[in-house]
Design a protein around this motif. Structure first.
Motif, short mmCIF file in Angstrom:
data_model
loop_
_atom_site.label_atom_id
_atom_site.label_comp_id
_atom_site.label_asym_id
_atom_site.label_seq_id
_atom_site.Cartn_x
_atom_site.Cartn_y
_atom_site.Cartn_z
N ALA A 42 0.86 -1.16 0.11
CA ALA A 42 -0.06 -0.06 -0.01
C ALA A 42 0.99 1.38 -0.13
O ALA A 42 1.93 1.15 0.48
CB ALA A 42 -1.05 0.03 1.31
N THR A 69 -0.15 -1.34 -4.56
CA THR A 69 -1.33 -1.94 -4.75
C THR A 69 -2.30 -0.99 -5.75
O THR A 69 -3.01 -1.57 -6.27
CB THR A 69 -2.12 -2.26 -3.68
OG1 THR A 69 -2.30 -0.91 -2.83
CG2 THR A 69 -1.26 -3.22 -2.39
N ASP A 70 -1.78 0.13 -5.60
CA ASP A 70 -2.54 1.28 -6.47
C ASP A 70 -1.70 2.34 -6.77
O ASP A 70 -0.79 2.38 -6.01
CB ASP A 70 -3.78 1.70 -5.66
CG ASP A 70 -3.52 2.33 -4.56
OD1 ASP A 70 -3.05 1.69 -3.59
OD2 ASP A 70 -4.15 3.38 -4.43
N LEU A 126 -2.72 -4.29 2.09
CA LEU A 126 -3.33 -3.07 2.09
C LEU A 126 -3.73 -2.11 3.03
O LEU A 126 -3.41 -2.70 4.40
CB LEU A 126 -4.83 -3.68 1.54
CG LEU A 126 -4.74 -4.46 0.19
CD1 LEU A 126 -6.12 -5.13 0.20
CD2 LEU A 126 -5.00 -3.62 -1.09
N ALA A 135 -6.86 -0.09 -1.57
CA ALA A 135 -6.14 0.20 -2.89
C ALA A 135 -6.71 1.60 -3.24
O ALA A 135 -6.92 2.35 -2.55
CB ALA A 135 -6.32 -0.82 -3.79
N SER A 170 -5.64 1.01 -10.14
CA SER A 170 -5.52 -0.03 -8.91
C SER A 170 -5.92 -1.44 -9.52
O SER A 170 -6.39 -1.73 -10.56
CB SER A 170 -6.94 0.35 -8.31
OG SER A 170 -6.86 -0.64 -6.91
#
Length: 227
Positions: A42, A69-70, A126, A135, A170
């Motif tokens: 994250a 994660t994004d 996350l 995310a 994402s």
């Protein structure tokens, strides 16, 4: 629904230290005998103490493939970039930039295909917002239902955040769940209250992305909380 494992830490430093050891154990297991490890982490401020702990570990980071994660649709060296956060903390890791196209749509398609080639992932960590997003999967954004669908193909998508920078990239929930270890890092009283409502399956939380994560991952999910 099956409940995740909930770890309540007395403070954020203790949380970071213990979570780092969990992740390092997973990474070392996949690095044995010349293998590679694949990790999604994250962004934001919550993982910063953890990243510092990970950086101090004697791992062969050159065999650890790492991506966020994004990501925010900003330049890779922008202070708002999650990749920049990871690059600063873990420069020896093999970083995968989600910006693999000229447009967010092209980048999401290409990044998702690359991540699909990493499956199953070694670990995914996350974070969670006070609005229940994980995310860059935000409540009510366009396409959120398909992004959370349990039987969707693992992929990445263009997300829309309620705050600037609004355009995001994402991984979808199907991709995030395809890992040997799955964790959620949560800090603060407000987020704990929301999490407890989700764990209680309160009806007003059932449309939240974090509720979909808890329901689909069940006992596979480790939640680490600190004040």
């Amino acid at each position: 629904m099956n409940s995740p494992s909930l770890y309540l830490h007395p403070d954020r430093d203790t949380c970071a230290a213990e979570l780092a050891q969990v992740l390092v154990g997973r990474l070392r297991a996949d690095l044995q005998d010349g293998g590679r490890a694949r990790l999604l982490l994250a962004g934001g401020q919550s993982p910063v103490p953890l990243l510092g702990r990970l950086a101090g570990e004697a791992l062969d980071w050159s065999r650890v493939e790492l991506s966020p994660t994004d990501e925010r649709w900003v330049a890779a060296d922008d202070v708002a970039s999650n990749l920049q956060l990871l690059r600063t903390a873990l420069p020896q890791a093999q970083l995968l930039d989600p910006r693999l196209g000229a447009t967010p749509e092209e980048a999401a398609q290409a990044w998702g295909e690359r991540l699909a080639g990493w499956l199953p992932l070694t670990a995914v960590l996350l974070g969670m917002g006070e609005d229940g997003h994980i995310a860059s999967l935000f409540p009510g954004m366009p396409g959120i239902a398909s992004a959370l669908t349990e039987d969707a193909s693992p992929a990445a998508l263009v997300g829309v955040a309620p705050v600037a920078p609004q355009v995001r990239l994402s991984a979808n929930l199907a991709l995030l769940r395809r890992s040997g270890w799955l964790g959620l890092l949560v800090f603060g009283g407000a987020k704990r209250e929301l999490l407890e409502a989700v764990l209680a399956d309160r009806p007003d939380t059932r449309q939240l992305p974090v509720h979909a994560l808890v329901r689909q991952a069940g006992s596979r999910l480790q939640v680490h909380w600190a004040p």
